[in-house]
Design a protein around this motif. Structure first.
Motif, PDB file in Angstrom:
ATOM      1  N   SER A  53     -31.853 -84.694   4.881  1.00  0.00           N
ATOM      2  CA  SER A  53     -32.823 -85.314   4.042  1.00  0.00           C
ATOM      3  C   SER A  53     -32.234 -85.706   2.507  1.00  0.00           C
ATOM      4  O   SER A  53     -32.965 -86.373   1.773  1.00  0.00           O
ATOM      5  CB  SER A  53     -33.919 -84.457   3.885  1.00  0.00           C
ATOM      6  N   GLU A  54     -31.263 -85.332   2.251  1.00  0.00           N
ATOM      7  CA  GLU A  54     -30.330 -85.444   0.931  1.00  0.00           C
ATOM      8  C   GLU A  54     -29.568 -86.872   0.929  1.00  0.00           C
ATOM      9  O   GLU A  54     -28.860 -86.920  -0.152  1.00  0.00           O
ATOM     10  CB  GLU A  54     -29.566 -84.410   0.815  1.00  0.00           C
ATOM     11  N   LEU A  81     -20.797 -86.621   5.000  1.00  0.00           N
ATOM     12  CA  LEU A  81     -20.304 -87.733   4.130  1.00  0.00           C
ATOM     13  C   LEU A  81     -21.764 -88.472   3.685  1.00  0.00           C
ATOM     14  O   LEU A  81     -22.858 -88.338   4.231  1.00  0.00           O
ATOM     15  CB  LEU A  81     -19.945 -88.981   5.262  1.00  0.00           C
ATOM     16  N   PRO A  82     -21.454 -89.131   2.396  1.00  0.00           N
ATOM     17  CA  PRO A  82     -22.868 -89.996   2.372  1.00  0.00           C
ATOM     18  C   PRO A  82     -23.184 -90.867   3.387  1.00  0.00           C
ATOM     19  O   PRO A  82     -22.437 -91.569   4.151  1.00  0.00           O
ATOM     20  CB  PRO A  82     -22.100 -90.768   1.058  1.00  0.00           C
ATOM     21  N   TYR A  83     -24.836 -91.141   3.322  1.00  0.00           N
ATOM     22  CA  TYR A  83     -25.434 -91.937   4.593  1.00  0.00           C
ATOM     23  C   TYR A  83     -26.353 -92.610   3.894  1.00  0.00           C
ATOM     24  O   TYR A  83     -27.348 -92.128   3.443  1.00  0.00           O
ATOM     25  CB  TYR A  83     -26.015 -90.876   5.389  1.00  0.00           C
TER      26      TYR A  83
END
Length: 123
Positions: A53-54, A81-83
Protein backbone atom coordinates in the motif's frame (compact mmCIF):
# COMPACT_ATOMS: atom_id res chain seq x y z
CA UNK A 1 33.31 -13.10 -17.99
CA UNK A 2 31.66 -13.42 -14.60
CA UNK A 3 28.02 -12.53 -14.08
CA UNK A 4 29.16 -9.64 -11.88
CA UNK A 5 30.59 -7.86 -14.94
CA UNK A 6 27.51 -8.32 -17.10
CA UNK A 7 24.32 -6.49 -17.84
CA UNK A 8 21.53 -8.90 -18.68
CA UNK A 9 18.41 -7.76 -20.49
CA UNK A 10 15.06 -9.42 -19.87
CA UNK A 11 12.31 -9.59 -22.48
CA UNK A 12 9.03 -10.60 -20.84
CA UNK A 13 7.07 -13.12 -22.87
CA UNK A 14 4.42 -14.31 -20.45
CA UNK A 15 2.55 -12.68 -17.60
CA UNK A 16 0.01 -13.99 -15.10
CA UNK A 17 -1.86 -12.04 -12.44
CA UNK A 18 -2.36 -13.91 -9.18
CA UNK A 19 -4.59 -11.23 -7.62
CA UNK A 20 -3.42 -10.39 -4.09
CA UNK A 21 -0.21 -12.33 -4.71
CA UNK A 22 0.64 -9.97 -7.58
CA UNK A 23 1.71 -10.56 -11.15
CA UNK A 24 4.32 -13.07 -12.24
CA UNK A 25 6.37 -12.36 -15.36
CA UNK A 26 8.47 -14.91 -17.25
CA UNK A 27 11.00 -14.06 -19.89
CA UNK A 28 14.25 -14.72 -21.69
CA UNK A 29 17.63 -13.44 -20.53
CA UNK A 30 19.96 -11.89 -23.12
CA UNK A 31 23.58 -10.89 -22.61
CA UNK A 32 23.84 -7.20 -23.48
CA UNK A 33 27.11 -6.03 -25.01
CA UNK A 34 27.71 -2.34 -25.64
CA UNK A 35 24.24 -1.52 -24.33
CA UNK A 36 22.44 -3.25 -27.21
CA UNK A 37 20.30 -6.37 -27.09
CA UNK A 38 22.13 -9.16 -28.81
CA UNK A 39 20.99 -12.59 -29.81
CA UNK A 40 23.05 -14.20 -27.04
CA UNK A 41 20.39 -16.00 -24.95
CA UNK A 42 21.88 -16.84 -21.55
CA UNK A 43 18.86 -18.18 -19.67
CA UNK A 44 15.37 -17.49 -18.46
CA UNK A 45 13.80 -15.59 -15.60
CA UNK A 46 10.70 -15.34 -13.46
CA UNK A 47 9.73 -12.27 -11.44
CA UNK A 48 6.87 -11.98 -8.98
CA UNK A 49 5.70 -8.57 -7.70
CA UNK A 50 3.60 -8.28 -4.55
CA UNK A 51 2.38 -4.64 -4.41
CA UNK A 52 2.13 -2.96 -1.01
CA UNK A 53 0.00 0.00 0.00
CA UNK A 54 3.04 2.32 0.19
CA UNK A 55 3.76 2.57 -3.55
CA UNK A 56 6.28 -0.24 -3.56
CA UNK A 57 6.27 -3.96 -4.27
CA UNK A 58 8.03 -6.91 -2.70
CA UNK A 59 9.83 -8.42 -5.69
CA UNK A 60 11.25 -11.92 -6.05
CA UNK A 61 13.53 -12.41 -9.06
CA UNK A 62 14.82 -15.81 -10.21
CA UNK A 63 17.54 -15.92 -12.89
CA UNK A 64 18.23 -19.36 -14.40
CA UNK A 65 21.48 -19.20 -16.37
CA UNK A 66 22.22 -21.87 -18.99
CA UNK A 67 25.97 -22.08 -18.56
CA UNK A 68 26.92 -21.29 -22.14
CA UNK A 69 28.07 -17.70 -21.44
CA UNK A 70 28.02 -17.62 -17.61
CA UNK A 71 28.25 -20.44 -15.05
CA UNK A 72 25.13 -22.63 -15.07
CA UNK A 73 22.88 -22.22 -12.07
CA UNK A 74 20.24 -20.10 -10.45
CA UNK A 75 20.41 -16.70 -8.73
CA UNK A 76 17.55 -15.63 -6.46
CA UNK A 77 17.11 -11.99 -5.39
CA UNK A 78 14.41 -10.36 -3.29
CA UNK A 79 13.53 -6.95 -1.92
CA UNK A 80 11.29 -3.90 -2.24
CA UNK A 81 11.23 -1.75 -5.37
CA UNK A 82 9.16 1.33 -6.23
CA UNK A 83 5.92 0.29 -7.95
CA UNK A 84 3.84 2.58 -10.19
CA UNK A 85 1.19 1.99 -12.84
CA UNK A 86 1.31 -1.78 -12.38
CA UNK A 87 5.06 -2.22 -12.77
CA UNK A 88 8.34 -1.94 -10.88
CA UNK A 89 10.78 0.96 -11.12
CA UNK A 90 14.58 1.05 -10.79
CA UNK A 91 16.28 -0.16 -7.64
CA UNK A 92 18.33 -2.89 -5.97
CA UNK A 93 17.38 -6.38 -4.80
CA UNK A 94 19.42 -8.42 -2.31
CA UNK A 95 20.79 -11.71 -3.59
CA UNK A 96 19.30 -14.31 -1.25
CA UNK A 97 20.81 -17.44 -2.75
CA UNK A 98 22.34 -19.25 -5.64
CA UNK A 99 22.85 -22.76 -6.97
CA UNK A 100 25.35 -24.41 -9.29
CA UNK A 101 28.05 -21.96 -10.36
CA UNK A 102 26.39 -19.28 -8.20
CA UNK A 103 26.34 -21.17 -4.88
CA UNK A 104 27.33 -18.85 -2.05
CA UNK A 105 26.83 -15.70 -4.16
CA UNK A 106 26.22 -12.57 -2.09
CA UNK A 107 25.48 -8.95 -2.85
CA UNK A 108 22.80 -7.10 -4.77
CA UNK A 109 21.29 -6.95 -8.24
CA UNK A 110 20.53 -3.60 -9.88
CA UNK A 111 17.19 -3.59 -11.70
CA UNK A 112 16.48 -1.00 -14.41
CA UNK A 113 12.88 -0.99 -15.61
CA UNK A 114 12.40 0.28 -19.18
CA UNK A 115 8.80 -0.69 -19.78
CA UNK A 116 6.43 -3.50 -18.70
CA UNK A 117 7.95 -5.87 -21.27
CA UNK A 118 11.63 -5.05 -20.88
CA UNK A 119 14.04 -4.50 -18.00
CA UNK A 120 17.66 -5.25 -17.24
CA UNK A 121 19.53 -6.67 -14.28
CA UNK A 122 23.12 -6.14 -13.32
CA UNK A 123 24.46 -8.60 -10.73
Amino acid sequence: MSVGEAKIEVWVEEEEDFGAEGPSKRGTLFNVEGGNKGSDVVGETERTDRPTSEGSAVVTLILRLTGERFPAGTIVAKGALPYEDGDIRDGHLAITGGTGGHAGLQGAIRVESWNPKKYSVQP
